[in-house]
Design a protein around this motif. Structure first.
Motif, PDB file in Angstrom:
ATOM      1  N   VAL A  39     -14.685  70.166 -73.274  1.00 47.04           N
ATOM      2  CA  VAL A  39     -14.355  69.806 -74.597  1.00 47.04           C
ATOM      3  C   VAL A  39     -15.400  69.750 -75.705  1.00 47.04           C
ATOM      4  CG1 VAL A  39     -13.300  67.776 -75.964  1.00 47.04           C
ATOM      5  CG2 VAL A  39     -12.587  68.117 -73.646  1.00 47.04           C
ATOM      6  N   PRO A  40     -15.784  70.779 -76.558  1.00 40.50           N
ATOM      7  CA  PRO A  40     -14.739  71.772 -77.012  1.00 40.50           C
ATOM      8  C   PRO A  40     -14.683  73.203 -76.243  1.00 40.50           C
ATOM      9  CG  PRO A  40     -16.642  71.838 -78.377  1.00 40.50           C
ATOM     10  CD  PRO A  40     -17.009  70.934 -77.376  1.00 40.50           C
ATOM     11  N   GLY A  41     -15.576  73.251 -75.406  1.00 37.28           N
ATOM     12  CA  GLY A  41     -15.846  74.633 -74.809  1.00 37.28           C
ATOM     13  C   GLY A  41     -14.687  75.559 -74.372  1.00 37.28           C
ATOM     14  N   LEU A  42     -13.842  74.914 -73.444  1.00 41.13           N
ATOM     15  CA  LEU A  42     -12.933  75.861 -73.057  1.00 41.13           C
ATOM     16  C   LEU A  42     -11.565  75.521 -74.027  1.00 41.13           C
ATOM     17  CD1 LEU A  42     -12.861  75.297 -69.142  1.00 41.13           C
ATOM     18  CD2 LEU A  42     -13.075  77.374 -70.423  1.00 41.13           C
ATOM     19  N   ALA A  55      -1.990  79.150 -79.411  1.00 41.35           N
ATOM     20  CA  ALA A  55      -3.353  78.834 -79.582  1.00 41.35           C
ATOM     21  C   ALA A  55      -3.204  77.217 -79.572  1.00 41.35           C
ATOM     22  CB  ALA A  55      -3.953  79.125 -80.838  1.00 41.35           C
ATOM     23  N   VAL A  56      -2.237  76.548 -79.803  1.00 40.25           N
ATOM     24  CA  VAL A  56      -2.335  75.080 -80.027  1.00 40.25           C
ATOM     25  C   VAL A  56      -1.665  74.619 -78.580  1.00 40.25           C
ATOM     26  CG1 VAL A  56      -1.037  73.230 -80.868  1.00 40.25           C
ATOM     27  CG2 VAL A  56      -1.674  74.813 -82.482  1.00 40.25           C
ATOM     28  N   ASN A  57      -0.771  75.192 -78.195  1.00 38.55           N
ATOM     29  CA  ASN A  57      -0.395  74.727 -76.667  1.00 38.55           C
ATOM     30  C   ASN A  57      -1.504  75.028 -75.741  1.00 38.55           C
ATOM     31  OD1 ASN A  57       1.024  75.852 -74.005  1.00 38.55           O
ATOM     32  ND2 ASN A  57       2.361  74.085 -74.670  1.00 38.55           N
ATOM     33  N   SER A  58      -2.137  76.077 -75.767  1.00 39.03           N
ATOM     34  CA  SER A  58      -3.289  76.345 -74.713  1.00 39.03           C
ATOM     35  C   SER A  58      -4.523  75.450 -75.038  1.00 39.03           C
ATOM     36  CB  SER A  58      -3.733  77.813 -74.966  1.00 39.03           C
ATOM     37  OG  SER A  58      -2.642  78.824 -74.721  1.00 39.03           O
ATOM     38  N   ALA A  59      -4.687  75.008 -76.254  1.00 48.80           N
ATOM     39  CA  ALA A  59      -6.015  74.171 -76.290  1.00 48.80           C
ATOM     40  C   ALA A  59      -5.260  72.672 -75.943  1.00 48.80           C
ATOM     41  CB  ALA A  59      -6.225  74.278 -77.706  1.00 48.80           C
ATOM     42  N   PHE A  60      -4.027  72.574 -76.213  1.00 50.96           N
ATOM     43  CA  PHE A  60      -3.611  71.152 -75.748  1.00 50.96           C
ATOM     44  C   PHE A  60      -3.572  70.903 -74.289  1.00 50.96           C
ATOM     45  CE2 PHE A  60      -0.012  67.576 -77.040  1.00 50.96           C
ATOM     46  CZ  PHE A  60      -1.041  66.762 -76.726  1.00 50.96           C
ATOM     47  N   MET A  61      -3.466  71.848 -73.544  1.00 49.88           N
ATOM     48  CA  MET A  61      -3.249  71.662 -72.277  1.00 49.88           C
ATOM     49  C   MET A  61      -4.578  71.493 -71.640  1.00 49.88           C
ATOM     50  SD  MET A  61      -0.720  74.867 -70.870  1.00 49.88           S
ATOM     51  CE  MET A  61      -0.790  74.367 -69.132  1.00 49.88           C
ATOM     52  N   ALA A  62      -5.653  72.119 -72.099  1.00 57.66           N
ATOM     53  CA  ALA A  62      -6.849  71.530 -71.765  1.00 57.66           C
ATOM     54  C   ALA A  62      -7.301  70.167 -72.310  1.00 57.66           C
ATOM     55  CB  ALA A  62      -7.924  72.618 -72.284  1.00 57.66           C
ATOM     56  N   LEU A  63      -6.993  69.766 -73.377  1.00 57.26           N
ATOM     57  CA  LEU A  63      -7.262  68.524 -73.935  1.00 57.26           C
ATOM     58  C   LEU A  63      -6.532  67.656 -73.019  1.00 57.26           C
ATOM     59  CD1 LEU A  63      -8.703  66.835 -76.102  1.00 57.26           C
ATOM     60  CD2 LEU A  63      -6.512  67.156 -77.642  1.00 57.26           C
ATOM     61  N   TYR A  64      -5.326  67.575 -72.980  1.00 54.88           N
ATOM     62  CA  TYR A  64      -4.554  66.672 -71.994  1.00 54.88           C
ATOM     63  C   TYR A  64      -5.235  66.652 -70.731  1.00 54.88           C
ATOM     64  CZ  TYR A  64      -1.210  64.827 -68.993  1.00 54.88           C
ATOM     65  OH  TYR A  64      -0.569  63.944 -68.016  1.00 54.88           O
ATOM     66  N   ALA A 143     -12.559  67.255 -63.935  1.00 50.98           N
ATOM     67  CA  ALA A 143     -11.607  67.527 -65.359  1.00 50.98           C
ATOM     68  C   ALA A 143     -11.711  69.002 -65.442  1.00 50.98           C
ATOM     69  CB  ALA A 143     -12.143  66.788 -66.329  1.00 50.98           C
ATOM     70  N   ILE A 144     -12.819  69.681 -65.429  1.00 49.79           N
ATOM     71  CA  ILE A 144     -12.787  71.081 -65.537  1.00 49.79           C
ATOM     72  C   ILE A 144     -12.131  71.883 -64.658  1.00 49.79           C
ATOM     73  CG2 ILE A 144     -14.976  71.804 -64.441  1.00 49.79           C
ATOM     74  CD1 ILE A 144     -15.868  73.432 -67.060  1.00 49.79           C
ATOM     75  N   THR A 145     -12.154  71.388 -63.443  1.00 48.01           N
ATOM     76  CA  THR A 145     -11.081  72.263 -62.369  1.00 48.01           C
ATOM     77  C   THR A 145      -9.849  72.248 -62.648  1.00 48.01           C
ATOM     78  OG1 THR A 145     -12.866  71.133 -60.619  1.00 48.01           O
ATOM     79  CG2 THR A 145     -10.812  72.249 -59.787  1.00 48.01           C
ATOM     80  N   LEU A 146      -9.288  71.289 -63.191  1.00 46.96           N
ATOM     81  CA  LEU A 146      -7.685  71.240 -63.732  1.00 46.96           C
ATOM     82  C   LEU A 146      -7.590  72.043 -64.983  1.00 46.96           C
ATOM     83  CD1 LEU A 146      -5.393  69.618 -62.447  1.00 46.96           C
ATOM     84  CD2 LEU A 146      -7.556  68.654 -61.815  1.00 46.96           C
ATOM     85  N   ILE A 147      -8.615  71.927 -65.745  1.00 44.96           N
ATOM     86  CA  ILE A 147      -8.506  72.958 -67.031  1.00 44.96           C
ATOM     87  C   ILE A 147      -8.625  74.497 -66.629  1.00 44.96           C
ATOM     88  CG2 ILE A 147      -9.742  73.479 -69.254  1.00 44.96           C
ATOM     89  CD1 ILE A 147     -10.660  70.390 -69.327  1.00 44.96           C
ATOM     90  N   LEU A 148      -9.438  74.722 -65.627  1.00 42.32           N
ATOM     91  CA  LEU A 148      -9.428  76.118 -65.165  1.00 42.32           C
ATOM     92  C   LEU A 148      -8.049  76.724 -64.645  1.00 42.32           C
ATOM     93  CD1 LEU A 148     -12.774  76.162 -63.342  1.00 42.32           C
ATOM     94  CD2 LEU A 148     -12.311  77.157 -65.697  1.00 42.32           C
ATOM     95  N   PHE A 165       1.737  67.633 -63.183  1.00 45.65           N
ATOM     96  CA  PHE A 165       0.839  68.462 -62.175  1.00 45.65           C
ATOM     97  C   PHE A 165      -0.624  68.229 -62.367  1.00 45.65           C
ATOM     98  CE2 PHE A 165      -2.084  71.741 -61.347  1.00 45.65           C
ATOM     99  CZ  PHE A 165      -1.449  72.482 -60.244  1.00 45.65           C
ATOM    100  N   VAL A 166      -1.198  67.582 -63.378  1.00 44.59           N
ATOM    101  CA  VAL A 166      -2.580  67.172 -63.370  1.00 44.59           C
ATOM    102  C   VAL A 166      -2.817  66.202 -62.296  1.00 44.59           C
ATOM    103  CG1 VAL A 166      -4.467  66.254 -65.054  1.00 44.59           C
ATOM    104  CG2 VAL A 166      -2.787  68.249 -65.670  1.00 44.59           C
ATOM    105  N   PRO A 167      -2.350  65.019 -62.624  1.00 46.11           N
ATOM    106  CA  PRO A 167      -2.617  63.711 -61.620  1.00 46.11           C
ATOM    107  C   PRO A 167      -2.266  64.207 -60.247  1.00 46.11           C
ATOM    108  CG  PRO A 167      -0.728  63.002 -63.039  1.00 46.11           C
ATOM    109  CD  PRO A 167      -1.161  64.512 -63.624  1.00 46.11           C
ATOM    110  N   LEU A 168      -1.097  64.830 -59.983  1.00 46.54           N
ATOM    111  CA  LEU A 168      -0.598  65.065 -58.589  1.00 46.54           C
ATOM    112  C   LEU A 168      -1.824  66.174 -58.012  1.00 46.54           C
ATOM    113  CD1 LEU A 168       3.189  65.444 -58.936  1.00 46.54           C
ATOM    114  CD2 LEU A 168       1.775  63.579 -57.774  1.00 46.54           C
TER     115      LEU A 168
END
Length: 489
Positions: A39-42, A55-64, A143-148, A165-168
């Motif tokens: 945040v904000p790199g990836l 663009a929005v969906n992809s960025a939001f997946m990372a932010l979430y 966090a960065i592992t999930l974003i990758l 998926f993220v918390p599981l």
């Protein structure tokens, strides 16, 4: 005039006698650099590299993912990764929120290393800063592992499924590999080398992303065939933050501002630069054009490859690892991918399997070859650790590296599959086709730019969405992972 309590060295609870202000300052800085990679790199790299309608969906997946990991981390996941031993591969779940816990000296309670005789070989890891700093530093890695992983799923995963998926995955996969290799688990005790996450983060993310992509299913056929980036300059800005942030990624893992930290930062840049140049040269030789996206791919594979050995190898070895990471993933992406039915079938949107799983494995294996004994003694708990190039018992170390990689691959294949199968009982893993046709506006009611986009438009005569197939004509197709020359993986 009295000195404020916070500055009264070694005399108050605010500055305990065990606190090293330099180490603490560097560790918090390193953690922030790793956070900036996400945040904000990836976020902006993902937002720029995908088709405009995603663009929005992809960025939001990372932010979430960044936000969700934070809450899970402090409530239960930190201690599962770095706390008291529950199983040889798992720590005990408990919160990391209490004042008494966070203000005491940092310690990884399961990290005491023993000889076969049962005598202590190296004591428990106890850095000279508070637990709050350690919790912060380790969280941004999780966090960065999930974003990758998200990079494999862009352009079609149901956002509600991603929310589950993220918390599981954090709970049942990341915590296991982190504890096993870093927190004092069985691979740590055995002496598997992973300086800063080649296995725990990159190999895990690459395998999990590829596995999840299989279960989620592919993008629409037209998106797989034509998926032009909407903003290459934005992508480069994100890539730059990723590269510079890697100083914290690798430089923070000695848990101190020491000599080994300096070696890790220098080797990181050497390997990344070499890998980028090798990848670019291969693009020029075989595709006749230097691709900026290819250069970013080479940069990433170099950063990933050096990560498991950043503070353990000499500068010449960092160059050698850069040559390996700039050529082997290039070959798997550009040649093997096109010939493999499995790789073609699985829609790994940004080619995370190649840039992270392949590069992470290469890094871990080559660390088993190049790890220098003196540098190993500055960091590792196992006496006489060394790579195979430095004589016995280096050959055994190389085999340990391979076994460690197999464990990470196997665990992620199985656990990621189970998680996806459980989620799809509750909510579909893939968006419906009508949302896939439109993209961000249908999913979020928002769009990235108030400008003409990548072809989707509302046709009044048909009362529906249509595609302007002439827009962005000439872009190279992105079949499978989207990775012909000039396309991002």
């Amino acid at each position: 005039m009295s000195v404020p309590v916070a500055y009264q060295g070694n005399t108050t609870a605010a500055v305990a006698d065990w606190l090293n202000k330099g180490d603490n300052a560097w560790q918090m800085t390193a953690a922030t650099l790793v956070g900036i990679q996400s945040v904000p790199g990836l976020i902006i790299l993902y937002g720029g590299i995908v088709k405009k309608k995603w663009a929005v969906n992809s960025a939001f997946m990372a932010l979430y993912a960044f936000a969700a990991v934070w809450l899970c981390w402090v409530v239960w996941a930190y201690n599962m990764s770095f706390g008291d031993k529950l199983l040889p591969l798992w720590g005990k779940a408990k919160p990391s929120l209490g004042q008494k816990f966070l203000t005491k000296q940092a310690a990884l309670p399961a990290s005491t290393h023993y000889f076969k005789s049962g005598d202590v070989e190296s004591p428990m890891i106890t850095p000279y800063y508070p637990m709050a700093t350690m919790v912060y530093f380790q969280c941004v890695f999780a966090a960065i592992t999930l974003i990758l992983i998200a990079g494999s799923l862009l352009g079609r995963m149901n956002f509600r499924a991603w929310m589950l998926f993220v918390p599981l995955w954090l709970t049942f996969s990341y915590t296991v590999t982190a504890f096993s290799i870093w927190g004092g688990g069985f691979l740590f005790q055995w002496g598997v080398m992973d300086y800063s996450g080649g296995y725990v983060i990159h190999l895990s993310a690459g395998v999990a992303g590829f596995t999840a992509a299989y279960w989620v299913g592919p993008r629409l056929k037209k998106d797989r065939e034509r998926f032009p980036p909407n903003n290459l300059l934005l992508m480069l800005a994100g890539a730059g933050l990723l590269w510079m942030g890697w100083a914290g990624f690798n430089g923070g893992d000695p848990y101190a501002a020491n000599i080994d930290s300096s070696m890790a930062v220098l080797n990181t840049n050497i390997c990344a630069a070499t890998s980028l140049l090798v990848w670019t040269c291969l693009d020029v030789i075989f595709f006749k054009k230097p691709s900026v996206i290819g250069a970013v791919q080479g940069m990433i594979t170099g950063l990933v490859c050096i990560t498991p050995g950043a503070g353990l190898v000499q500068g010449w070895a960092a160059i050698a690892m850069g040559v390996i990471s700039g050529s082997v993933p290039w070959y798997t992406m550009m040649v093997v991918h096109k010939r493999s039915q499995l790789l073609q079938k699985v829609d790994d949107t940004l080619g995370v399997f190649h840039t992270h799983a392949v590069a992470g494995f290469l890094g871990g294996a080559s660390t088993g070859l190049f790890a220098e004994p003196t540098l190993c003694s500055l960091f590792l708990p196992v006496t006489n650790s060394r790579g195979a190039f430095y004589g016995s018992p280096g050959g055994v170390q190389f085999l340990k590296q391979l076994v460690g990689a197999l464990f990470v691959v196997g665990w992620n294949l199985v656990v990621t599959t189970i998680i996806c199968l459980v989620i799809r009982i509750v909510v579909p893993l893939r968006m419906p086709d009508d949302q896939l046709l439109v993209g961000d506006d249908a999913v979020h009611g928002e769009e990235a730019y108030a400008l003409w986009g990548d072809g989707e438009k509302f046709d009044i005569t048909k009362h529906g969405w249509s595609d302007d197939t002439q827009h962005n004509a000439g872009q190279l197709p992105a079949v499978g992972a989207g990775l012909n020359a000039g396309q991002m993986a």
